[in-house]
Motif scaffolding. Structure first.
Motif, PDB file in Angstrom:
ATOM      1  N   LEU A  49      -6.257   1.344   0.726  1.00  0.00           N
ATOM      2  CA  LEU A  49      -6.864   0.094   0.282  1.00  0.00           C
ATOM      3  C   LEU A  49      -7.092   0.087  -1.230  1.00  0.00           C
ATOM      4  CD1 LEU A  49      -9.403  -0.417   3.205  1.00  0.00           C
ATOM      5  CD2 LEU A  49      -7.289  -1.723   2.780  1.00  0.00           C
ATOM      6  N   GLU A  50      -7.511   1.213  -1.777  1.00  0.00           N
ATOM      7  CA  GLU A  50      -7.709   1.311  -3.229  1.00  0.00           C
ATOM      8  C   GLU A  50      -6.375   1.178  -3.970  1.00  0.00           C
ATOM      9  OE1 GLU A  50      -9.269   4.499  -6.539  1.00  0.00           O
ATOM     10  OE2 GLU A  50     -10.216   4.520  -4.570  1.00  0.00           O
ATOM     11  N   GLY A  51      -5.338   1.804  -3.453  1.00  0.00           N
ATOM     12  CA  GLY A  51      -4.017   1.704  -4.080  1.00  0.00           C
ATOM     13  C   GLY A  51      -3.484   0.283  -4.066  1.00  0.00           C
ATOM     14  N   LEU A  52      -3.656  -0.406  -2.949  1.00  0.00           N
ATOM     15  CA  LEU A  52      -3.224  -1.808  -2.872  1.00  0.00           C
ATOM     16  C   LEU A  52      -4.004  -2.674  -3.862  1.00  0.00           C
ATOM     17  CD1 LEU A  52      -2.825  -2.352   0.979  1.00  0.00           C
ATOM     18  CD2 LEU A  52      -1.006  -2.476  -0.737  1.00  0.00           C
ATOM     19  N   THR A  53      -5.295  -2.420  -3.979  1.00  0.00           N
ATOM     20  CA  THR A  53      -6.123  -3.186  -4.912  1.00  0.00           C
ATOM     21  C   THR A  53      -5.714  -2.930  -6.353  1.00  0.00           C
ATOM     22  OG1 THR A  53      -7.974  -3.130  -3.364  1.00  0.00           O
ATOM     23  CG2 THR A  53      -8.499  -3.608  -5.662  1.00  0.00           C
ATOM     24  N   THR A  54      -5.506  -1.672  -6.702  1.00  0.00           N
ATOM     25  CA  THR A  54      -5.097  -1.325  -8.063  1.00  0.00           C
ATOM     26  C   THR A  54      -3.756  -1.955  -8.408  1.00  0.00           C
ATOM     27  OG1 THR A  54      -6.318   0.749  -7.977  1.00  0.00           O
ATOM     28  CG2 THR A  54      -4.539   0.614  -9.593  1.00  0.00           C
TER      29      THR A  54
END
Length: 105
Positions: free
Chosen positions: A56-61
């Motif tokens: 989820l953090e990677g998608l957001t970044t």
């Protein structure tokens, strides 16, 4: 309308950019290919492996990065159209295209 230069930093090599962001773009396309049941199963497997927060953090970044790149392109297009218009070009009087290169490639 006038504008000052904007010092935009884009110091990514192609390989580093691809390594940082393409996996998340590919993941997004995979996630979109799932219905609600399949997506729940896929998320369940990722959470069980401990990858939920990282994913989820990677998608957001990556989303934020791509939005910033889109903004850069929007500003560049606006400035380009302004300059082309100042040069006397318009949809009715477009700038000339690239000259044809002689010989076969």
């Amino acid at each position: 309308m006038t504008f000052d230069p904007i010092d935009v930093k884009f110091n990514w090599s192609n390989d580093k950019w691809a390594l940082a962001h393409l996996p998340h773009v590919r993941l997004a396309t995979i996630l979109l290919s799932q219905d609600h049941i399949g997506l729940q199963e896929r998320f369940g497997a990722m959470v069980a492996e401990g990858y939920g927060p990282e994913m989820l953090e990677g998608l957001t970044t990556t989303r934020d990065h791509l939005l910033a790149l889109a903004d850069i392109c929007d500003v560049a297009l606006t400035r380009g159209f302004l300059v082309v218009e100042r040069m006397g070009y318009s949809p009715d009087n477009p700038p000339p295209g690239r000259p044809e290169r002689g010989g076969a490639a």
